[in-house]
Design a protein around this motif. Structure first.
Motif, PDB file in Angstrom:
ATOM      1  N   ILE A   6       0.730  -0.959   0.035  1.00  0.00           N
ATOM      2  CA  ILE A   6       0.186  -0.059  -0.354  1.00  0.00           C
ATOM      3  C   ILE A   6       0.505   1.469   0.333  1.00  0.00           C
ATOM      4  O   ILE A   6       1.795   0.947   0.776  1.00  0.00           O
ATOM      5  CB  ILE A   6      -0.757   0.149   1.105  1.00  0.00           C
ATOM      6  CG1 ILE A   6      -1.358  -1.112   1.159  1.00  0.00           C
ATOM      7  CG2 ILE A   6      -1.557   1.241   1.322  1.00  0.00           C
ATOM      8  CD1 ILE A   6      -2.819  -0.538   3.009  1.00  0.00           C
ATOM      9  N   VAL A   8       1.514   5.197   0.444  1.00  0.00           N
ATOM     10  CA  VAL A   8       0.861   6.216   1.139  1.00  0.00           C
ATOM     11  C   VAL A   8       1.274   7.324   1.655  1.00  0.00           C
ATOM     12  O   VAL A   8       3.261   7.483   1.229  1.00  0.00           O
ATOM     13  CB  VAL A   8       0.054   6.473   2.426  1.00  0.00           C
ATOM     14  CG1 VAL A   8      -0.842   4.732   2.679  1.00  0.00           C
ATOM     15  CG2 VAL A   8       1.635   6.101   3.374  1.00  0.00           C
ATOM     16  N   LYS A  25      -7.835   6.565  12.789  1.00  0.00           N
ATOM     17  CA  LYS A  25      -8.580   6.632  11.880  1.00  0.00           C
ATOM     18  C   LYS A  25     -10.120   5.687  12.228  1.00  0.00           C
ATOM     19  O   LYS A  25      -9.955   5.087  12.317  1.00  0.00           O
ATOM     20  CB  LYS A  25      -8.568   6.110  10.532  1.00  0.00           C
ATOM     21  CG  LYS A  25      -7.656   7.167  10.016  1.00  0.00           C
ATOM     22  CD  LYS A  25      -6.779   6.900   8.856  1.00  0.00           C
ATOM     23  CE  LYS A  25      -6.425   7.492   7.740  1.00  0.00           C
ATOM     24  NZ  LYS A  25      -5.647   8.318   6.522  1.00  0.00           N
ATOM     25  N   MET A  32      -1.602   6.759  13.826  1.00  0.00           N
ATOM     26  CA  MET A  32      -0.633   6.739  12.834  1.00  0.00           C
ATOM     27  C   MET A  32      -0.378   9.025  12.319  1.00  0.00           C
ATOM     28  O   MET A  32      -1.136   9.397  12.648  1.00  0.00           O
ATOM     29  CB  MET A  32      -1.312   6.550  11.857  1.00  0.00           C
ATOM     30  CG  MET A  32      -2.922   6.526  11.347  1.00  0.00           C
ATOM     31  SD  MET A  32      -3.148   5.029   9.481  1.00  0.00           S
ATOM     32  CE  MET A  32      -3.008   3.637  10.087  1.00  0.00           C
ATOM     33  N   MET A  33       0.038   9.090  11.402  1.00  0.00           N
ATOM     34  CA  MET A  33       0.486  10.596  10.890  1.00  0.00           C
ATOM     35  C   MET A  33      -0.715  10.711   9.787  1.00  0.00           C
ATOM     36  O   MET A  33      -1.970   9.477   8.879  1.00  0.00           O
ATOM     37  CB  MET A  33       1.714  10.015   9.524  1.00  0.00           C
ATOM     38  CG  MET A  33       2.891  10.370  10.504  1.00  0.00           C
ATOM     39  SD  MET A  33       4.086   9.924   9.693  1.00  0.00           S
ATOM     40  CE  MET A  33       3.981   8.126   8.747  1.00  0.00           C
ATOM     41  N   GLY A  35      -2.084  11.477   6.638  1.00  0.00           N
ATOM     42  CA  GLY A  35      -2.044  11.277   5.056  1.00  0.00           C
ATOM     43  C   GLY A  35      -2.957  10.577   4.664  1.00  0.00           C
ATOM     44  O   GLY A  35      -3.454   9.698   5.309  1.00  0.00           O
ATOM     45  N   LYS A  37      -4.124   7.291   0.690  1.00  0.00           N
ATOM     46  CA  LYS A  37      -2.693   6.895  -0.759  1.00  0.00           C
ATOM     47  C   LYS A  37      -3.107   7.991  -1.780  1.00  0.00           C
ATOM     48  O   LYS A  37      -4.382   8.831  -1.649  1.00  0.00           O
ATOM     49  CB  LYS A  37      -4.238   5.687  -1.006  1.00  0.00           C
ATOM     50  CG  LYS A  37      -3.625   4.967  -0.406  1.00  0.00           C
ATOM     51  CD  LYS A  37      -4.442   3.759  -0.686  1.00  0.00           C
ATOM     52  CE  LYS A  37      -5.265   2.429   0.578  1.00  0.00           C
ATOM     53  NZ  LYS A  37      -6.618   3.046   1.216  1.00  0.00           N
ATOM     54  N   GLU A  51      -4.711  15.651   1.728  1.00  0.00           N
ATOM     55  CA  GLU A  51      -5.191  14.854   2.886  1.00  0.00           C
ATOM     56  C   GLU A  51      -5.110  15.583   3.591  1.00  0.00           C
ATOM     57  O   GLU A  51      -6.110  15.179   4.865  1.00  0.00           O
ATOM     58  CB  GLU A  51      -4.668  13.136   2.388  1.00  0.00           C
ATOM     59  CG  GLU A  51      -4.226  12.256   1.983  1.00  0.00           C
ATOM     60  CD  GLU A  51      -5.620  11.459   1.491  1.00  0.00           C
ATOM     61  OE1 GLU A  51      -6.005  11.207   3.142  1.00  0.00           O
ATOM     62  OE2 GLU A  51      -5.842  10.392   1.146  1.00  0.00           O
ATOM     63  N   ALA A  75       1.873  -3.191   7.543  1.00  0.00           N
ATOM     64  CA  ALA A  75       0.296  -1.754   7.573  1.00  0.00           C
ATOM     65  C   ALA A  75      -0.664  -2.217   8.651  1.00  0.00           C
ATOM     66  O   ALA A  75      -0.412  -3.046   9.195  1.00  0.00           O
ATOM     67  CB  ALA A  75      -0.499  -2.003   6.080  1.00  0.00           C
ATOM     68  N   ALA A  76      -0.666  -0.963   9.226  1.00  0.00           N
ATOM     69  CA  ALA A  76      -1.541  -0.726  10.266  1.00  0.00           C
ATOM     70  C   ALA A  76      -2.742  -1.854  10.640  1.00  0.00           C
ATOM     71  O   ALA A  76      -2.922  -2.440  11.423  1.00  0.00           O
ATOM     72  CB  ALA A  76      -1.341   0.443  11.244  1.00  0.00           C
ATOM     73  N   GLU A  78      -4.514  -3.620   8.029  1.00  0.00           N
ATOM     74  CA  GLU A  78      -4.401  -4.849   6.442  1.00  0.00           C
ATOM     75  C   GLU A  78      -3.458  -5.671   7.517  1.00  0.00           C
ATOM     76  O   GLU A  78      -2.393  -5.626   6.195  1.00  0.00           O
ATOM     77  CB  GLU A  78      -5.239  -4.367   5.687  1.00  0.00           C
ATOM     78  CG  GLU A  78      -5.354  -3.251   4.995  1.00  0.00           C
ATOM     79  CD  GLU A  78      -5.223  -1.997   5.173  1.00  0.00           C
ATOM     80  OE1 GLU A  78      -4.335  -1.545   5.938  1.00  0.00           O
ATOM     81  OE2 GLU A  78      -5.510  -0.923   4.536  1.00  0.00           O
ATOM     82  N   VAL A  83       3.029  -1.181   3.987  1.00  0.00           N
ATOM     83  CA  VAL A  83       2.739   0.281   3.724  1.00  0.00           C
ATOM     84  C   VAL A  83       4.018   0.569   3.019  1.00  0.00           C
ATOM     85  O   VAL A  83       4.961   0.658   3.961  1.00  0.00           O
ATOM     86  CB  VAL A  83       1.943   0.924   4.880  1.00  0.00           C
ATOM     87  CG1 VAL A  83       2.938   0.915   5.482  1.00  0.00           C
ATOM     88  CG2 VAL A  83       1.604   2.204   4.193  1.00  0.00           C
ATOM     89  N   GLU A 101     -12.633  10.824   7.971  1.00  0.00           N
ATOM     90  CA  GLU A 101     -12.539   9.824   8.449  1.00  0.00           C
ATOM     91  C   GLU A 101     -12.025   9.639   9.688  1.00  0.00           C
ATOM     92  O   GLU A 101     -11.326   8.860  11.270  1.00  0.00           O
ATOM     93  CB  GLU A 101     -11.750   8.717   7.824  1.00  0.00           C
ATOM     94  CG  GLU A 101     -10.736   8.083   7.589  1.00  0.00           C
ATOM     95  CD  GLU A 101     -10.024   9.328   6.225  1.00  0.00           C
ATOM     96  OE1 GLU A 101     -10.916  10.408   5.968  1.00  0.00           O
ATOM     97  OE2 GLU A 101      -9.674   9.169   5.896  1.00  0.00           O
TER      98      GLU A 101
END
Ligand SMILES: Nc1nc2c([nH]c(=O)n2[C@H]2C[C@H](O)[C@@H](COP(=O)(O)OP(=O)(O)OP(=O)(O)O)O2)c(=O)[nH]1
Length: 137
Positions: A6, A8, A25, A32-33, A35, A37, A51, A75-76, A78, A83, A101
């Motif tokens: 992924i 980003v 989210k 997370m930061m 940001g 995709k 974003e 990835a956080a 998935e 990522v 979100e």
């Protein structure tokens, strides 16, 4: 099989008290930061400013964002995904509130971000962020 990627773009934003702004989210656990995709046709800074507007309602001047580097981590949100993030850092001089979100927004002192549950990517890039920050003091 190689893990799926992924891609980003994300921002480490520091306020005037050198606190890092982190977001969580909706329906996720880890901070997370801000940001996300890039969309088709966007370069990194176009995607990131879009974003930041969507997530924080903040009109960021892209010229104030400095490249920190490209980082990768599990990835956080998935399983079995990696990522790969182009990360920028800069200052945020304005009070912002979560939008879209984003369910939660926290500011944490640079030296104490572990008090929040963090996305792996966040942990991976902290040494680079601390070095960049120190070099500007
Ligand atoms: N923004 C951001 N995303 C991260 C970080 N660490 C990490 O694993 N990710 C992952 C989580 C998600 O799988 C992905 C970001 O996807 P997203 O769904 O939030 O992106 P987006 O805003 O473009 O959303 P969408 O268009 O897919 O709806 O990157 C991080 O520090 N910041």
């Amino acid at each position: 099989m190689a893990p799926s990627i992924i891609r980003v773009v994300a921002a480490c934003l520091l306020d005037d008290q050198n606190q890092l702004l982190l977001v969580r989210k909706r329906n996720t656990q880890l901070f997370m930061m801000p940001g996300g995709k890039p969309e088709v046709g966007e370069d990194n800074l176009m995607a990131l400013t879009r974003e930041l507007k969507e997530e924080l309602d903040w009109e960021c001047d892209p010229q104030t964002l400095k490249p920190l580097g490209q980082f990768s981590a599990p990835a956080a949100n998935e399983a079995d995904m990696t990522v790969v993030a182009d990360v920028f850092w800069g200052r945020i001089d304005q009070t912002v509130f979560p939008q879209a979100e984003i369910e939660q927004l926290e500011r944490v002192p640079l030296g104490n971000i572990d008090r929040l549950p963090l996305a792996p990517l966040q942990q991976v890039l902290m040494p680079a962020l601390l070095a960049a920050y120190a070099s500007e003091q």
